[in-house]
Design a protein around this motif. Structure first.
Motif, PDB file in Angstrom:
ATOM      1  N   UNK A  17       0.870  -1.198   0.083  1.00  0.00           N
ATOM      2  CA  UNK A  17      -0.021   0.024   0.152  1.00  0.00           C
ATOM      3  C   UNK A  17       0.968   1.140  -0.068  1.00  0.00           C
ATOM      4  N   UNK A  18       1.181   1.852  -1.228  1.00  0.00           N
ATOM      5  CA  UNK A  18       2.165   2.778  -1.284  1.00  0.00           C
ATOM      6  C   UNK A  18       1.357   4.071  -1.140  1.00  0.00           C
ATOM      7  N   UNK A  52      -4.741   3.633  -1.941  1.00  0.00           N
ATOM      8  CA  UNK A  52      -4.914   2.370  -2.266  1.00  0.00           C
ATOM      9  C   UNK A  52      -5.606   1.726  -1.327  1.00  0.00           C
ATOM     10  N   UNK A  53      -5.534   1.927   0.068  1.00  0.00           N
ATOM     11  CA  UNK A  53      -6.150   1.511   1.211  1.00  0.00           C
ATOM     12  C   UNK A  53      -7.674   1.848   0.901  1.00  0.00           C
ATOM     13  N   UNK A  54      -7.880   3.048   0.745  1.00  0.00           N
ATOM     14  CA  UNK A  54      -9.422   3.467   0.459  1.00  0.00           C
ATOM     15  C   UNK A  54     -10.072   2.563  -0.490  1.00  0.00           C
ATOM     16  N   UNK A  55      -9.309   2.269  -1.684  1.00  0.00           N
ATOM     17  CA  UNK A  55     -10.127   1.645  -2.911  1.00  0.00           C
ATOM     18  C   UNK A  55      -9.645   0.143  -2.809  1.00  0.00           C
ATOM     19  N   UNK A 100     -10.098  -5.174   1.584  1.00  0.00           N
ATOM     20  CA  UNK A 100      -9.873  -5.146   2.807  1.00  0.00           C
ATOM     21  C   UNK A 100     -10.967  -4.290   3.376  1.00  0.00           C
ATOM     22  N   UNK A 101     -11.855  -3.412   2.730  1.00  0.00           N
ATOM     23  CA  UNK A 101     -12.861  -2.746   3.532  1.00  0.00           C
ATOM     24  C   UNK A 101     -13.956  -3.526   3.770  1.00  0.00           C
ATOM     25  N   UNK A 148      -6.595   5.345   6.179  1.00  0.00           N
ATOM     26  CA  UNK A 148      -4.876   5.579   5.797  1.00  0.00           C
ATOM     27  C   UNK A 148      -4.154   4.420   6.019  1.00  0.00           C
ATOM     28  N   UNK A 149      -2.820   4.251   5.649  1.00  0.00           N
ATOM     29  CA  UNK A 149      -2.176   2.942   5.650  1.00  0.00           C
ATOM     30  C   UNK A 149      -1.839   2.906   7.282  1.00  0.00           C
ATOM     31  N   UNK A 150      -1.738   4.138   8.044  1.00  0.00           N
ATOM     32  CA  UNK A 150      -1.291   3.991   9.321  1.00  0.00           C
ATOM     33  C   UNK A 150      -2.463   3.373  10.236  1.00  0.00           C
TER      34      UNK A 150
END
Length: 666
Positions: free
Chosen positions: A486-487, A491-494, A498-499, A524-526
């Motif tokens: 996840x750069x 990318x996390x949101x999409x 994962x969601x 967020x990645x965090x």
């Protein structure tokens, strides 16, 4: 014609190959091979591969996927085949790896993608999109949510442990060992002759006869020191339940303790000591109103105490105990200055309360049941080529199986907990519901939990010290691995898989309760890194902290009785040794509880410990390097803990990475 060399790795002593023939199709960017029939009829008991050749008229380009089909066998129609991995060497010398690690039980086509971790948005070829879709379809057909009793987390839908998919079951070795252990527990502990005895104890030393048959170094220390106030306080930090204690900044209104009661010399005050951070509280209010069990027709008792502790000379010393939540004339506050038996009886009710909170909230709910939620959500929503699947699968090993066994053997209507614990039966589900409704995300994240409970600078708190170091090591490993894939936050949101995973956890694990603080989605990645760190910590380190020491601290029954047979004392000055003995559980209950905690804390011979990943699911250099660094950091921490323990009177070993299993497997 060109030839592809296909190496199929299948089996060890736990997973062996099939008597079936099978077919394999190689699919590349420039075409696909014809289905090629391969034979493996000799069982393999090692990871050496079966090597075959697949002939093609022209090169297939970059290899994207394989399609595997087990053929029907007349003699062994239901035979199952475990495929560890497939490695294909192209005519040009390129190597393609397909980590699988699954049982194939039917004769359908099974699609497996080349082993680099990917997201759906990166799947540009029809065949790789099909692999993604087929994988989720198969997994969702195997794993479904089951609604348990109202107010509890959802679980895996299974009639019994034997109906679980093979991928969720114990290895043959683990199965044999488990049933042998269960069958021989009382024999190994030399307690068989006591099972049918229902006698009351007449002397504390009579209980010693049971304990002498199986002692650990720590359980022997417990026997020697269980009456000591300093050891009573120590166990709130480094015993099997370090989850109850918190710094006290204001006395609860229902705990009416004055300076004169606890500081007889008049040189100290509660207000001043609280300002200095020296006063601590354990409040078992969750047990208030819980219906106590009836065992063999006899009413049992369960208190909901409050315990006040004072930090003195780097030790936590109990200074006041109130056994019921509502102040009343028949609810006296007990002090160390009371008679020996009054004070010991009060501490015994506290330890019984702690046993029930530990087993149901700290242990069952916060590790076993949550680990099951994380696992089922993963299996249903995350396909095997996804980096999160590769990262978390080692931390789900055996969890579904052990929880099915727990529901059947421990917390069922006829389960062990129902038969020997004071909160067994209706009471245990009341506690579980209360515990779930009050559980927060912050309480599952060790740094937040320690801060919220005000325990940052408590001396000799080895659960905190070792746990925070483990948390940081896990966090660093997770961060390095997930940031590689996840750069960006976008990318996390999409990432819809994962969601959906966190959505399942929020809905089925925490019942969509906003107050828990569990995220509904990741932005967020965090946020993702922190949550995955919590998942791995919960399934490994936290479970070890609350599970591995059960026999050590509970094996000597008077230190932590599972049930009590008399109500809390309503007056002072009346308790004797006989009062305590009459309150403690009878010999048969003692034996059953000893056998249960011995079983629950017994390490399996096929355990996989934190940082050891025999199933190599990642194939890229960066995550493989991260795993190597992870193991090195864990080894260094293990050495530090061992060195520290050499100087301690009582070693704290439960968070030594050498004994922390990857998953909730026992």
């Amino acid at each position: 014609m060109v030839s592809y060399k296909v190496n199929i790795y299948t089996g060890d002593l736990a997973h062996f190959s099939t008597f079936h023939d099978f077919r394999i199709t190689l699919v590349g960017t420039d075409g696909e091979s014809n289905p090629t029939k391969l034979t493996t009829w000799i069982p393999s008991f090692k990871l050496n591969p079966f090597t075959h050749k697949v002939e093609c008229t022209t090169p297939l380009g970059e290899l994207l996927a394989i399609i595997v089909q087990k053929e029907h066998h007349l003699v062994f129609p239901n035979g199952s085949w475990f495929v560890a991995k497939v490695v294909v060497e192209s005519p040009m010398g390129d190597i393609y790896q397909f980590p699988i690690y699954r049982w194939i039980t039917d004769c359908k086509d099974h699609y497996f993608q080349e082993g680099s971790a990917k997201f759906l948005s990166q799947e540009e070829e029809n065949i790789t999109q099909l692999c993604w879709t087929k994988d989720l379809e198969e997994q969702r057909a195997l794993y479904s949510w089951d609604q348990p009793k109202d107010g509890l987390p959802y679980s895996i839908k299974a009639e019994s442990y034997s109906s679980l998919p093979l991928d969720a079951s114990f290895s043959n070795k683990k199965k044999i060992e488990m049933w042998l252990t269960i069958g021989t527990a009382l024999v190994e502990l030399k307690l068989t002759e006591w099972v049918d005895h229902k006698m009351k104890w007449t002397n504390i030393e009579d209980i010693r006869r049971l304990h002498c048959c199986h002692r650990t170094e720590i359980s022997e220390y417990v026997y020697q020191n269980w009456k000591e106030d300093s050891f009573f306080g120590y166990q709130f930090l480094n015993g099997v339940n370090p989850m109850m204690i918190q710094r006290c900044v204001t006395l609860p209104e229902n705990f009416q303790v004055t300076d004169e009661m606890v500081f007889k010399d008049g040189k100290q005050s509660l207000t001043d000591e609280m300002k200095k951070g020296n006063i601590f509280l354990c409040d078992y209010k969750m047990l208030d109103g819980v219906k106590a069990n009836i065992i063999d027709g006899k009413q049992q008792y369960l208190a909901a105490p409050l315990v006040l502790l004072h930090k003195t000379d780097d030790k936590l010393m109990p200074i006041a105990i109130q056994l019921k939540q509502i102040p009343a004339e028949d609810n006296p506050v007990f002090f160390p200055t009371d008679s020996e038996w009054d004070w010991l009886l009060a501490k015994t009710f506290v330890k019984n309360a702690d046993f029930n909170m530990h087993e149901l909230s700290s242990h069952l709910l916060r590790t076993h049941l949550l680990a099951e939620v994380f696992t089922v959500a993963l299996l249903r929503q995350i396909p095997m080529m996804h980096p999160l699947y590769k990262l978390l699968m080692p931390h789900t090993r055996y969890t579904l199986m052990i929880n099915c066994l727990a529901r059947q053997l421990l917390i069922s209507d006829n389960g062990i907990f129902t038969k020997f614990a004071s909160s067994g039966g209706e009471g245990m589900f009341t506690i579980l519901r209360k515990a779930l409704s009050s559980m927060t995300y912050r309480s599952l994240c060790l740094p937040d939990d320690i801060s919220d409970r005000g325990l940052e600078d408590v001396p000799n708190f080895f659960y905190r010290d070792d746990g925070l170091k483990l948390w940081d090591i896990i966090h660093s490993f997770v961060k390095g691995t997930l940031q590689y894939y996840y750069q960006s936050n976008q990318m996390v949101q999409e990432d819809q898989a994962l969601q959906k995973w966190i959505g399942d956890i929020y809905s089925y694990g925490f019942l969509s309760e906003k107050n828990t603080g569990i995220p509904k989605r990741f932005d967020t990645v965090g946020e993702l890194v922190k949550f995955v760190t919590m998942v791995i910590f919960t399934c490994s380190a936290q479970h070890s902290a609350v599970n591995a020491g059960q026999y050590d601290f509970i094996g000597w029954m008077p230190n932590c009785p599972a049930t009590l047979e008399r109500p809390p004392p309503s007056k002072k000055g009346e308790a004797t040794e006989k009062t305590l003995l009459d309150t403690l559980p009878s010999s048969d209950i003692t034996v059953q509880s000893m056998a249960a905690v011995w079983l629950l804390s017994k390490e399996s011979t096929d355990s996989e410990f934190l940082g050891n990943y025999p199933e190599q699911r990642f194939i890229e250099d960066v995550p493989l390097k991260n795993i190597k660094v992870f193991k090195e950091q864990l080894n260094e921490l293990s050495l530090q803990i061992k060195a520290r323990n050499k100087a301690l009177e009582l070693a704290y070993t439960y968070l030594d990475p050498e004994v922390v299993e990857n998953s909730v497997s026992v």
